[in-house]
Enzyme design. Structure first.
Site, PDB file in Angstrom:
ATOM      1  NE  ARG A  88      -6.548 -33.957  13.202  1.00 28.40           N
ATOM      2  CZ  ARG A  88      -6.499 -32.679  12.829  1.00 28.40           C
ATOM      3  NH1 ARG A  88      -7.170 -32.267  11.781  1.00 28.40           N
ATOM      4  NH2 ARG A  88      -5.773 -31.811  13.509  1.00 28.40           N
ATOM      5  CE1 TYR A  89      -9.942 -38.548  10.072  1.00 28.73           C
ATOM      6  CE2 TYR A  89      -8.340 -37.343   8.767  1.00 28.73           C
ATOM      7  CZ  TYR A  89      -9.604 -37.447   9.309  1.00 28.73           C
ATOM      8  OH  TYR A  89     -10.515 -36.452   9.092  1.00 28.73           O
ATOM      9  NE  ARG A 126      -7.640 -40.952   5.713  1.00 24.21           N
ATOM     10  CZ  ARG A 126      -8.440 -41.367   6.692  1.00 24.21           C
ATOM     11  NH1 ARG A 126      -8.100 -42.396   7.441  1.00 24.21           N
ATOM     12  NH2 ARG A 126      -9.570 -40.730   6.958  1.00 24.21           N
ATOM     13  CB  CYS A 139      -6.006 -19.629  -1.065  1.00 24.57           C
ATOM     14  SG  CYS A 139      -5.564 -20.763  -2.399  1.00 24.57           S
ATOM     15  CB  CYS A 186       1.061 -21.796  -2.865  1.00 25.14           C
ATOM     16  SG  CYS A 186       0.723 -22.894  -1.472  1.00 25.14           S
ATOM     17  NE  ARG A 194      -1.804 -27.865   6.571  1.00 28.93           N
ATOM     18  CZ  ARG A 194      -2.183 -28.574   5.524  1.00 28.93           C
ATOM     19  NH1 ARG A 194      -1.713 -28.320   4.324  1.00 28.93           N
ATOM     20  NH2 ARG A 194      -3.033 -29.557   5.683  1.00 28.93           N
ATOM     21  CE  LYS A 252     -10.131 -33.523   5.020  1.00 27.55           C
ATOM     22  NZ  LYS A 252      -8.934 -34.025   5.753  1.00 27.55           N
ATOM     23  CB  CYS A 300      -4.431 -20.785   2.972  1.00 29.68           C
ATOM     24  SG  CYS A 300      -3.430 -22.259   3.246  1.00 29.68           S
TER      25      CYS A 300
HETATM   26  C1  PLP Z   1      -7.892 -34.486   5.187  1.00 35.48           C
HETATM   27  C2  PLP Z   1      -6.835 -35.137   5.945  1.00 35.48           C
HETATM   28  C3  PLP Z   1      -6.406 -36.418   5.607  1.00 35.48           C
HETATM   29  C4  PLP Z   1      -6.992 -37.193   4.441  1.00 35.48           C
HETATM   30  O1  PLP Z   1      -8.335 -37.467   4.709  1.00 35.48           O
HETATM   31  P1  PLP Z   1      -9.234 -38.284   3.666  1.00 35.48           P
HETATM   32  O2  PLP Z   1     -10.619 -38.137   4.194  1.00 35.48           O
HETATM   33  O3  PLP Z   1      -8.738 -39.698   3.697  1.00 35.48           O
HETATM   34  O4  PLP Z   1      -9.038 -37.666   2.331  1.00 35.48           O
HETATM   35  C5  PLP Z   1      -5.421 -36.992   6.373  1.00 35.48           C
HETATM   36  N1  PLP Z   1      -4.908 -36.348   7.426  1.00 35.48           N
HETATM   37  C6  PLP Z   1      -5.304 -35.121   7.799  1.00 35.48           C
HETATM   38  C7  PLP Z   1      -4.684 -34.473   8.977  1.00 35.48           C
HETATM   39  C8  PLP Z   1      -6.281 -34.471   7.066  1.00 35.48           C
HETATM   40  O5  PLP Z   1      -6.665 -33.238   7.420  1.00 35.48           O
HETATM   41  S1  SF4 Z   2      -5.154 -23.424   0.058  1.00 40.52           S
HETATM   42 FE1  SF4 Z   2      -3.205 -22.835   1.029  1.00 40.52          FE
HETATM   43  S2  SF4 Z   2      -1.796 -24.515   0.563  1.00 40.52           S
HETATM   44 FE2  SF4 Z   2      -3.540 -24.689  -0.877  1.00 40.52          FE
HETATM   45  S3  SF4 Z   2      -2.861 -23.536  -2.726  1.00 40.52           S
HETATM   46 FE3  SF4 Z   2      -4.043 -22.136  -1.426  1.00 40.52          FE
HETATM   47  S4  SF4 Z   2      -2.457 -21.104  -0.208  1.00 40.52           S
HETATM   48 FE4  SF4 Z   2      -1.516 -22.946  -1.029  1.00 40.52          FE
END
Ligand code: PLP
Ligand code: SF4
Length: 378
Positions: A90-91, A94, A107, A103, A112, A314, A110
């Site tokens: 996305r960025y 990174r 959670c 896991c 995901r 974010k 979560c």
């Molecule tokens: C959170 C996230 C990151 C890392 O973001 P930072 O602000 O650098 O910690 C990278 N890619 C995705 C898709 C994210 O959701």
């Molecule tokens: S937030 Fe989602 S990926 Fe992270 S530990 Fe909890 S269940 Fe696992």
């Protein structure tokens, strides 16, 4: 010596086990577990003091998860930014590399939820494609290894992935995102820490949501990682009935610092399907942030972020400290609500602050030479 496989095997996994352990109607748990992966380590279950407490709410299935209007399956639209199944890019520089569907516990909030625990969606056979993608994208200098939880992999498997990543010349830093130190701290062994330290610069972001989670076991696990020279950050999720309280959040942040973990993010709970009962308002998040800044160590104050629905990434959210700003001055309030003025005019006398304690007023209007202790001429 390594106790963790035995502890993990003793987890509450089936609806029958969960229902029996907590004295809940099995039918309800079965219905929820059919949609959302359920598992609780005996260690984490042991931290629960009563039904519905902050630990319980994070991991025990709740029929409220089945509310149809409680959110979206993929609010961050990660799947739209996913060139191969194991990558979310996305960025600019990174990306996320999803290497494990598992896991230690799941959670209920979560992000995901649609994917975790499902080997059809996150699978070892996608790892090679992910490595190829990173190799061919030279702009990527930072890989966040995630899942699921990467520390659910064996040491050997994780070492293979880290070793492959370290053969990619344009990669600068590696990060691991994990909740293992919270859910299964026994998994953090001296052998794991010794393996990880060979791949520096490596950062680990852990996930703690409540001060009661920083047990002696968790502190020992974090200590092993910190002693391996791994900078530790924490990602905390703001959750109703768990940590939506300034005093609880302040204690959590302070206990993280005690464990050598620097709080990194507090997340507004994502607009994820099945998490409506755990979400609170952004006003609550701002109230918590204001109760941290100035009132405790600056090191204990993370960024508060909303991961924008629709895939915007974010976005930091800050209390409004600057009240007015123009060519002449910046009017601001401090953590305690007092107003102060920063002059922006180099050669004019500073404006008198509209409201402050008498002691501070005297100081700000003293001429420079008094402040630096040069005696006045004559
Ligand atoms: C959170 C996230 C990151 C890392 O973001 P930072 O602000 O650098 O910690 C990278 N890619 C995705 C898709 C994210 O959701
Ligand atoms: S937030 Fe989602 S990926 Fe992270 S530990 Fe909890 S269940 Fe696992």
């Amino acid at each position: 010596m390594d106790d963790w496989p035995r502890i993990l095997r003793g987890s509450l996994r089936t609806p029958e086990q969960v229902a029996a352990f907590f004295g809940l109607p099995v039918g309800e748990i079965r219905k929820v577990a059919r949609h959302f992966k359920t598992q609780i380590t005996p260690y984490f279950a042991g931290l629960i003091k009563y039904k519905g407490d902050p630990i319980y709410r994070q991991v025990v299935p709740d029929p409220a998860e089945l509310a149809a209007d409680s959110g979206l399956a993929d609010p961050l639209q990660e799947d739209a930014d996913s060139p191969v199944p194991s990558i979310v890019h996305r960025y600019p520089d990174r990306l996320l590399f999803l290497v494990s569907h598992m896991c230690a516990a799941y959670c209920r909030f979560c992000t995901r939820k649609r994917k975790v625990g499902d080997p059809a969606k996150i699978n070892p056979r996608y790892i090679e494609d992910g490595l190829d993608y990173i190799r061919t994208h030279k702009e990527v200098r930072d890989v966040v290894i995630s899942g699921g939880d990467p520390l659910m992999l064996s040491d050997a498997r994780l070492e293979f992935i880290l070793r492959e990543l370290r053969t990619i010349p344009h990669l600068e830093i590696l990060r691991i995102g994990t909740r293992i130190p919270c859910f299964l701290p026994q998994r953090i062994t001296p052998a794991l820490a010794a393996m990880l330290r060979r791949f520096h610069p490596l950062y680990v972001n852990v996930h703690f949501n409540h001060p009661d989670e920083l047990t002696p076991e968790a502190n020992a696990a974090l200590g092993l990682l910190a002693d391996a020279g791994i900078p530790l950050g924490c990602q905390t999720v703001l959750l109703k009935g768990v940590n939506d309280d300034p005093a609880v959040m302040r204690r959590l942040m302070q206990k993280l610092l005690l464990a050598r973990v620097r709080p990194y993010y507090i997340y507004q709970t994502d607009y994820v399907c099945g998490t409506g009962h755990l979400r609170t308002t952004v006003e609550k998040g701002l109230e918590i942030l204001e109760a941290l800044r100035g009132w405790t160590s600056g090191l204990a104050v993370p960024y508060y972020v909303i991961d924008a629905p629709g895939g915007g990434g974010k976005v930091p959210v800050l209390p409004k400290y600057v009240q007015a700003i123009d060519d002449k001055q910046v009017v601001m309030r401090n953590y305690a609500g007092e107003t102060y003025v920063y002059p922006q005019t180099p050669n004019e006398p500073p404006p008198v602050p509209p409201k402050k304690s008498p002691r501070r007023e005297r100081r700000i209007i003293e001429p420079c030479y008094d402040i630096v202790n040069v005696p006045p001429a004559g």
